[in-house]
Each structure stands twice: as structure tokens, then as C-alpha cells.
Scaffold this active site. Sequence first.
Site, PDB file in Angstrom:
ATOM      1  N   ARG A   1       0.667  -1.131  -0.003  1.00  0.00           N
ATOM      2  CA  ARG A   1      -0.124   0.020  -0.085  1.00  0.00           C
ATOM      3  C   ARG A   1       0.844   1.209   0.007  1.00  0.00           C
ATOM      4  O   ARG A   1       0.445   2.182  -0.625  1.00  0.00           O
ATOM      5  CB  ARG A   1      -0.805   0.042   1.214  1.00  0.00           C
ATOM      6  CG  ARG A   1      -2.371  -0.218   1.163  1.00  0.00           C
ATOM      7  CD  ARG A   1      -2.834  -1.077   2.285  1.00  0.00           C
ATOM      8  NE  ARG A   1      -1.779  -2.149   2.605  1.00  0.00           N
ATOM      9  CZ  ARG A   1      -1.951  -3.278   2.365  1.00  0.00           C
ATOM     10  NH1 ARG A   1      -3.075  -3.696   1.507  1.00  0.00           N
ATOM     11  NH2 ARG A   1      -1.159  -4.349   2.760  1.00  0.00           N
ATOM     12  N   THR A   2       1.856   1.192   0.951  1.00  0.00           N
ATOM     13  CA  THR A   2       2.664   2.674   0.967  1.00  0.00           C
ATOM     14  C   THR A   2       3.234   2.902  -0.410  1.00  0.00           C
ATOM     15  O   THR A   2       2.996   4.154  -0.796  1.00  0.00           O
ATOM     16  CB  THR A   2       3.481   2.577   2.246  1.00  0.00           C
ATOM     17  OG1 THR A   2       2.852   2.291   3.262  1.00  0.00           O
ATOM     18  CG2 THR A   2       3.910   3.926   2.453  1.00  0.00           C
TER      19      THR A   2
ATOM     20  N   LYS B   1      25.468  -3.483  -1.789  1.00  0.00           N
ATOM     21  CA  LYS B   1      26.686  -3.331  -1.943  1.00  0.00           C
ATOM     22  C   LYS B   1      27.480  -2.527  -0.718  1.00  0.00           C
ATOM     23  O   LYS B   1      28.523  -2.361  -0.503  1.00  0.00           O
ATOM     24  CB  LYS B   1      26.955  -2.600  -3.113  1.00  0.00           C
ATOM     25  CG  LYS B   1      26.483  -3.227  -4.348  1.00  0.00           C
ATOM     26  CD  LYS B   1      27.081  -2.050  -5.565  1.00  0.00           C
ATOM     27  CE  LYS B   1      26.464  -2.639  -6.925  1.00  0.00           C
ATOM     28  NZ  LYS B   1      26.529  -1.640  -7.846  1.00  0.00           N
TER      29      LYS B   1
ATOM     30  N   ARG C   1      11.443   4.048   2.906  1.00  0.00           N
ATOM     31  CA  ARG C   1      11.100   3.039   3.881  1.00  0.00           C
ATOM     32  C   ARG C   1      12.475   2.168   4.456  1.00  0.00           C
ATOM     33  O   ARG C   1      13.087   1.862   3.365  1.00  0.00           O
ATOM     34  CB  ARG C   1       9.877   2.324   3.683  1.00  0.00           C
ATOM     35  CG  ARG C   1       9.774   0.858   4.510  1.00  0.00           C
ATOM     36  CD  ARG C   1       8.695   0.254   4.250  1.00  0.00           C
ATOM     37  NE  ARG C   1       7.330   0.934   4.573  1.00  0.00           N
ATOM     38  CZ  ARG C   1       6.314   0.193   4.710  1.00  0.00           C
ATOM     39  NH1 ARG C   1       5.997  -0.888   4.466  1.00  0.00           N
ATOM     40  NH2 ARG C   1       5.160   0.907   4.833  1.00  0.00           N
TER      41      ARG C   1
ATOM     42  N   HIS D   1       5.601   5.974  11.310  1.00  0.00           N
ATOM     43  CA  HIS D   1       5.018   5.801  10.123  1.00  0.00           C
ATOM     44  C   HIS D   1       3.976   6.938   9.864  1.00  0.00           C
ATOM     45  O   HIS D   1       3.018   6.718   9.807  1.00  0.00           O
ATOM     46  CB  HIS D   1       4.245   4.589   9.896  1.00  0.00           C
ATOM     47  CG  HIS D   1       3.778   4.012   8.629  1.00  0.00           C
ATOM     48  ND1 HIS D   1       3.757   4.944   7.432  1.00  0.00           N
ATOM     49  CD2 HIS D   1       3.610   2.903   8.126  1.00  0.00           C
ATOM     50  CE1 HIS D   1       3.344   4.399   6.398  1.00  0.00           C
ATOM     51  NE2 HIS D   1       3.134   3.021   6.747  1.00  0.00           N
TER      52      HIS D   1
HETATM   53  C1  NCD Z   1       1.969  -1.091   7.993  1.00  0.00           C
HETATM   54  C2  NCD Z   1       3.188  -0.814   8.169  1.00  0.00           C
HETATM   55  O1  NCD Z   1       4.341  -1.161   7.259  1.00  0.00           O
HETATM   56  O2  NCD Z   1       3.905  -0.407   9.422  1.00  0.00           O
HETATM   57  N1  NCD Z   1       1.598  -1.212   6.777  1.00  0.00           N
HETATM   58  C3  NCD Z   1       1.334  -0.186   6.018  1.00  0.00           C
HETATM   59  O3  NCD Z   1       2.226   0.588   5.582  1.00  0.00           O
HETATM   60  N2  NCD Z   1       0.042   0.271   5.815  1.00  0.00           N
HETATM   61  C4  NCD Z   1       1.289  -1.975   9.041  1.00  0.00           C
HETATM   62  C5  NCD Z   1       1.886  -3.563   9.026  1.00  0.00           C
HETATM   63  O4  NCD Z   1       2.676  -3.708   8.181  1.00  0.00           O
HETATM   64  O5  NCD Z   1       1.369  -4.105   9.972  1.00  0.00           O
END
Ligand code: NCD
Length: 305
Positions: free
Chosen positions: A51-52, A80, A101, A129
Site C-alpha cells: 500500500r504505502t 553493496k 522506508r 509511520h
Molecule cells: C503498516 C506498516 O508498514 O507499518 N503497513 C502499512 O504501511 N500500511 C502496518 C503493518 O505492516 O502491519
Amino acid sequence: MRHLLNPLDFTIEELDELMDVAEDIRLNPAKYAESCKGKKLATLFYEPSTRTRLSFEAAMLNLGGSVLGFSSADSSSAAKGESVSDTLQTVSCYADICAMRHPKEGAPLVASRRSSIPVINAGDGGHQHPTQTLTDLLTIRSLKGRLDNLTIGLCGDLKFGRTVHSLINALVRYENVRFVLISPNELRIPDYTREEVLKKNNIPFKEVTQLEDAMPEVDILYMTRVQRERFFNEEEYIRMKDCYILSKDKMELAKDDMFILHPLPRVNEISVEVDDDPRAAYFRQVQYGVYIRMALILKLLEITV
Ligand code: NCD
């Protein structure tokens, strides 16, 4: 130049403006279709995501911009041994904005120091997040019409769940918000959240282990998965993984105007039979995530439509 590393990087007023823009985007998408023409978003994902990453990409494409990036550490020069600082100095030459991320807490912050483009923290380890939090705030505001005067239940892995930490941080700034924290003893919120965020701000909260006990009083129930990748041993994960399963029966205990949120991915913690309940809002939440990321990209690129 601004980055988004923590939900507290924006004031409440800025968050309101951002949510107003997201709402306008929802109602008038065509108005925004060309607003990022010629701009590029880089997605630097060192950890799995559906999703993100895709919602960032969809957001930039909806704004008429383009996207580039990588979706795993193995396919980038991190394999690397390149540092995030060097990667960011490089990516700054290719893109106008980036979303990162990373499994290490603080990596986007370190990266932002050497960046000449805005950096968005798209999740750093078990820490924060912020764009999920923006999504959650917009979803709650749209469904309930407010962000104050609410009882918020948070259930599952409150220890490792970064979405939980960010959401608590953000919600304590609103009037009369109380929390019911539902987790097994082993997965309670971190001490720093309890002491430095909740107690320090005199926020009413209670910690319980039974989901049934919390159901009748919450206005929002935020379910989370047990964060397998942050456990030191697999046996411990297996022992914890099905600690809560929200079923149709349990939904009968809840208020009629309560809503279920979940950042997703879901594993077992919400039975699929709950999906048809009008109070199940987690897939609507996904859609709000695109609108708020569109609004965020515009804000950080200082584009007004
Ligand atoms: C979440 C995350 O990555 O922290 N997912 C997301 O980005 N919607 C929640 C999760 O992974 O449980």
C-alpha cells in the site's frame, strides 16, 4: 525545504489544511491532474510494502508526475554497502521528492540531512509511520466528522507497531481523546510512549488484555497485525500471532457508529466475515491514503492549485 519524518513535524493547523486539500482532491480530482507535471517522485523501499509504495506512486501519477525507485534493499546499492546518506545525495540528482522506508529506526532522518529534496518517512523500523497516520487522521475525520472527543481503541501489537506509535503521537494533540490499549502483556506500548507521550500530556488511557471488554466503549477500533519481522524468535511470534481475532460476534458488542480501521496488511486479526459490516472501514482507509499523499506531495513541493 521541509521533510516529513514524524507526524509532529506539522502543526494541527497544517494538518487541517492538508486534510482540506485531500478532501478537495477527492471531490475534484480533475483539477489536480496536471499539478505535478514534470516532477518526479523517487520511492526508496528497503523493506516490503504494498500500500504505502503503490499509494505514493498512484498519488504522484494522479498529479501528472512520474515515479522511479526500487522496492527492495537487494535490488539497490544498499546490497553493496552504500549508506542512506550517499543514496540520498544521488537520488537528489534524479528526483524532486522521495519517500523512504527502512528497517532501521531513524534512517530517513539521517538521509534527510544530506538531501537537497524533501524526504518523506514511509516507515522506519518499529518507530514511526507518519503518512499512515495522516491517512488514519483523514479517515477518522471523514467518518466521524471530528478528531476530538473520541475514545480510540488500539489492539494487537502495540509494542512493535509503528503505525500505533505515530497515531498516538498525533492524536494526543486533540481535545478530550482517550485511549483503550488492548494487547497481551508482552506486546504493550513502549515505555517511552506511556511515560513521555501519554502520562506527560495527562491523556486518559487504560491498558487491557481482553478485546471484548473494550468493544462497547470505543468510537474507533484500530486493529493491527503482530509484527513478525520485529520478533527475535519465531516461537514467540507463533505464540502471539493469533492473540486477537475480531469476529462478527465481537462486533455485536460495539456501538452502531463505531468504525474499524487497520493499516493493513491483515493476517488473521479480522475475520473476513467482518468485511461486509458497514462499520468495517479499512478498505476505505486505503483510498483516503491516496488523497492525503497527493496533498502531502503538493505541500512539500510547495505547489498550490
Ligand atoms: C503498516 C506498516 O508498514 O507499518 N503497513 C502499512 O504501511 N500500511 C502496518 C503493518 O505492516 O502491519
